[in-house]
Design an enzyme around this catalytic site. Structure first.
Site, PDB file in Angstrom:
ATOM      1  N   ASP A   7       0.814  -1.132   0.012  1.00  0.00           N
ATOM      2  CA  ASP A   7       0.058   0.028   0.032  1.00  0.00           C
ATOM      3  C   ASP A   7       0.981   1.277   0.070  1.00  0.00           C
ATOM      4  OD1 ASP A   7      -2.682   1.308   0.172  1.00  0.00           O
ATOM      5  OD2 ASP A   7      -2.167   1.435   2.529  1.00  0.00           O
ATOM      6  N   ASP A  25       2.011   4.712  -5.442  1.00  0.00           N
ATOM      7  CA  ASP A  25       1.576   6.048  -5.083  1.00  0.00           C
ATOM      8  C   ASP A  25       2.475   7.270  -5.644  1.00  0.00           C
ATOM      9  OD1 ASP A  25       0.335   8.143  -4.047  1.00  0.00           O
ATOM     10  OD2 ASP A  25       0.186   7.704  -2.150  1.00  0.00           O
ATOM     11  N   GLU A  49      -2.907   6.075  -7.774  1.00  0.00           N
ATOM     12  CA  GLU A  49      -3.909   7.313  -7.188  1.00  0.00           C
ATOM     13  C   GLU A  49      -3.878   8.550  -8.023  1.00  0.00           C
ATOM     14  OE1 GLU A  49      -3.549   7.783  -2.989  1.00  0.00           O
ATOM     15  OE2 GLU A  49      -3.790  10.006  -3.193  1.00  0.00           O
ATOM     16  N   HIS A  70      -6.930  11.049   4.813  1.00  0.00           N
ATOM     17  CA  HIS A  70      -6.256   9.886   5.700  1.00  0.00           C
ATOM     18  C   HIS A  70      -6.259  10.200   7.198  1.00  0.00           C
ATOM     19  CE1 HIS A  70      -4.595   8.624   1.610  1.00  0.00           C
ATOM     20  NE2 HIS A  70      -4.538   7.640   2.455  1.00  0.00           N
ATOM     21  N   HIS A  89      -9.738   5.851  -0.185  1.00  0.00           N
ATOM     22  CA  HIS A  89      -8.671   5.897   0.802  1.00  0.00           C
ATOM     23  C   HIS A  89      -9.221   6.868   1.862  1.00  0.00           C
ATOM     24  CE1 HIS A  89      -4.773   4.005  -1.124  1.00  0.00           C
ATOM     25  NE2 HIS A  89      -5.766   3.894  -1.969  1.00  0.00           N
TER      26      HIS A  89
HETATM   27  O1  G3H Z   1      -4.268   3.242   2.304  1.00  0.00           O
HETATM   28  C1  G3H Z   1      -4.716   3.136   3.311  1.00  0.00           C
HETATM   29  C2  G3H Z   1      -6.019   3.999   3.580  1.00  0.00           C
HETATM   30  O2  G3H Z   1      -6.271   4.992   2.834  1.00  0.00           O
HETATM   31  C3  G3H Z   1      -6.442   3.985   5.093  1.00  0.00           C
HETATM   32  O3  G3H Z   1      -6.712   5.470   5.673  1.00  0.00           O
HETATM   33  O4  G3H Z   1      -6.086   5.406   8.021  1.00  0.00           O
HETATM   34  O5  G3H Z   1      -7.733   6.901   7.196  1.00  0.00           O
HETATM   35  O6  G3H Z   1      -8.385   4.699   7.205  1.00  0.00           O
HETATM   36  P1  G3H Z   1      -7.191   5.587   6.924  1.00  0.00           P
HETATM   37 ZN    ZN Z   2      -4.446   5.385   1.584  1.00  0.00          ZN
END
Ligand code: G3H
Ligand code: ZN
Length: 278
Positions: free
Chosen positions: A83, A105, A135, A177, A205
């Site tokens: 990720d 990313d 993204e 995020h 996300h």
């Molecule tokens: O890539 C991971 C996610 O976008 C998690 O985001 O921590 O805001 O749930 P979050």
């Molecule tokens: Zn993310």
């Protein structure tokens, strides 16, 4: 069992349901996530971020092999996904280790460079049977600053997918995020417009900031892969904090983490069912 995210996402999108993708911060969180998916008999995506690799001494192999092994041992379809990787070498190392899905990313790069680099790593991954998420329109909050104002334009998204060949696309539609409150407001009209414009499943996300009802509406509008990290950390840490406060003599991490892991598992079960419309 290891499953192809492209098939899972296509299937989920065709049924207008969401596919839960959860970040593995500590190994036992991955164990709890797999246990949750098995309990509700639904597919799951285990995500290891570049930041999590950095936390684990910058070594991909120890934590990465464990995540991969968890996905392989799952009794339900599971994906080992890298990720938010900004580092191309890390993407390649994860694929060589056996990860079957990566998110490259390049959203912080100038547009042309993001397109070019994404296309190159996508070809490299496709040659090895691995799928790629990218993204477009940077989702805020990666540096601790919440900015839900970024938006991806449908026509840009369509061109980006065409130019790069990516299999899934993360878009900016109002989430940010690392939110610890669940009050983000998503632009569902924009989600529907992007969905109509691009031929690949969409990724949300920063899903921790979205309420249950908000998430169901976003899935109905066209979101498929739902990325959650911070919300699980909130739940796990609250339980651990409670247990430590109640037991000042606790010193064994297995003892003060086990209720936190159980709470995390219960929430993943609940979210997986919710995303699946159950
Ligand atoms: O890539 C991971 C996610 O976008 C998690 O985001 O921590 O805001 O749930 P979050
Ligand atoms: Zn993310």
């Amino acid at each position: 069992m290891l499953a192809d995210i492209r098939e899972l996402a296509r299937d989920a999108a065709s049924h207008e349901v969401g596919l839960g993708a959860f970040n593995v911060v500590l190994l036992e969180h991955g164990e709890a996530q797999i246990a949750a998916a098995e309990a509700v008999e639904l597919p799951i995506i285990l995500q290891l971020s570049q930041n999590a690799v950095k936390y684990h001494r910058g070594w991909l192999e120890p934590i990465g092999s464990a995540v991969l092994e968890l996905a392989k041992r799952a009794k339900v379809p599971a994906v080992a996904h890298l990720d938010h990787a900004e580092d191309i070498d890390l993407c390649k190392a994860a694929v060589e280790l056996g990860f079957n899905s990566i998110m490259y990313d390049g959203s912080k790069l100038p547009d042309e460079e993001n397109r070019k680099t994404t296309a190159e790593i996508t070809k490299w991954c496709h040659d090895r049977g691995v799928s790629v998420e990218a993204e477009l329109g940077e989702v805020g909050g990666k540096n601790g600053v919440h900015d839900p104002s970024a938006r991806t334009k449908p026509e840009d998204a369509a061109k980006f997918v065409e130019d790069t060949g990516v299999d899934l696309l993360a878009v900016a539609v109002g989430s940010s995020h690392a939110m610890t409150s669940r009050d983000a407001s998503l632009d569902n009209e924009l989600i529907a417009a992007i969905k109509a414009a691009v031929p690949v499943p969409l990724v949300l996300h920063g899903s921790s900031g979205v309420s249950d009802e908000g998430m169901r509406a976003a899935i109905q509008a066209g979101m498929t892969k739902i990325n959650v990290s911070t919300h699980l950390n909130v739940i796990y840490t609250a339980k651990v904090r409670e247990d430590l406060a109640a037991g000042p003599d606790l010193v064994d991490p297995r003892k003060y983490s086990s209720n936190g892991n159980a709470a995390l598992q219960a929430e993943v079960e609940r979210l997986l069912n919710w995303y699946a419309g159950k």
